[in-house]
Design a protein around this motif. Sequence first.
Motif, PDB file in Angstrom:
ATOM      1  N   GLN A  60       0.862  -1.089   0.017  1.00 60.82           N
ATOM      2  CA  GLN A  60       0.181   0.003   0.150  1.00 60.82           C
ATOM      3  C   GLN A  60       1.084   1.357   0.002  1.00 60.82           C
ATOM      4  O   GLN A  60       1.912   1.263   0.671  1.00 60.82           O
ATOM      5  N   ASN A  86       2.801   5.510  -8.494  1.00 66.11           N
ATOM      6  CA  ASN A  86       3.589   4.296  -8.160  1.00 66.11           C
ATOM      7  C   ASN A  86       5.104   4.591  -8.329  1.00 66.11           C
ATOM      8  O   ASN A  86       5.822   3.923  -7.650  1.00 66.11           O
ATOM      9  N   ARG A  94       7.145  -5.409  -7.507  1.00 71.94           N
ATOM     10  CA  ARG A  94       5.753  -4.704  -7.381  1.00 71.94           C
ATOM     11  C   ARG A  94       4.780  -5.951  -6.690  1.00 71.94           C
ATOM     12  O   ARG A  94       4.887  -7.077  -7.349  1.00 71.94           O
ATOM     13  N   ARG A  97      -1.646  -4.469  -5.043  1.00 72.16           N
ATOM     14  CA  ARG A  97      -2.222  -3.444  -4.227  1.00 72.16           C
ATOM     15  C   ARG A  97      -3.302  -3.648  -3.435  1.00 72.16           C
ATOM     16  O   ARG A  97      -4.484  -3.921  -4.021  1.00 72.16           O
ATOM     17  N   ARG A  99      -5.757  -1.722  -0.853  1.00 71.88           N
ATOM     18  CA  ARG A  99      -6.276  -0.269  -0.820  1.00 71.88           C
ATOM     19  C   ARG A  99      -6.971   0.250   0.080  1.00 71.88           C
ATOM     20  O   ARG A  99      -8.350  -0.556   0.602  1.00 71.88           O
TER      21      ARG A  99
END
Length: 185
Positions: A60, A86, A94, A97, A99
């Motif tokens: 996050q 990002n 990565r 994600r 949220r």
Amino acid sequence: VDKRQMWDPQIESVCELYPIFDLDAANIAMGFGKFGDCKKLGVGYTKTKAHPIGISPREQLTLCGIQEMHDGSALIWGTELEEWHNHLMPAGERQTRARSHLFSIALVPTGEDSFDAEYSLQLDFGGNLPHWMTAPLVLDSVKSMFGVAQPFFETDGSEEVQKRIMEEKIQGEKFVDRNSILFTP
């Protein structure tokens, strides 16, 4: 990380990437006290470990702050930054994600040495996880957070609080490694 792991063992990394020390500019942007006095503001990063039930690691990137109101109450808040932010993420592979569309903790004084706390969280784990699977994990984490905090407030934790306030004051007076609204990458 150690303190956060006390209530959320899934945390691998948590940090304030871009603290904003120019709180005067932040307060001007927020309308001179219309939403309280901004006492802390910055961009933070969180990465979780893989969960034993098969949930892959998540990350996050949030904008967070602390607003103090004239009546002594405070609001600790955060909101997830968008994909186009990002480039602010730390280097590395990565992850999916997660949220936090919004989280907030409202602290309202109820007496000289007491306060009420209200916690609100709108979280999406990301990926294709059903909410019925993730809701119990969030609930356990929030219950654990309050469980870790309660003994601190039931005892005299003022020494630790004073130490933290002094550390933040010293950091706020430094110009080395200082980021500002105008200098954030």
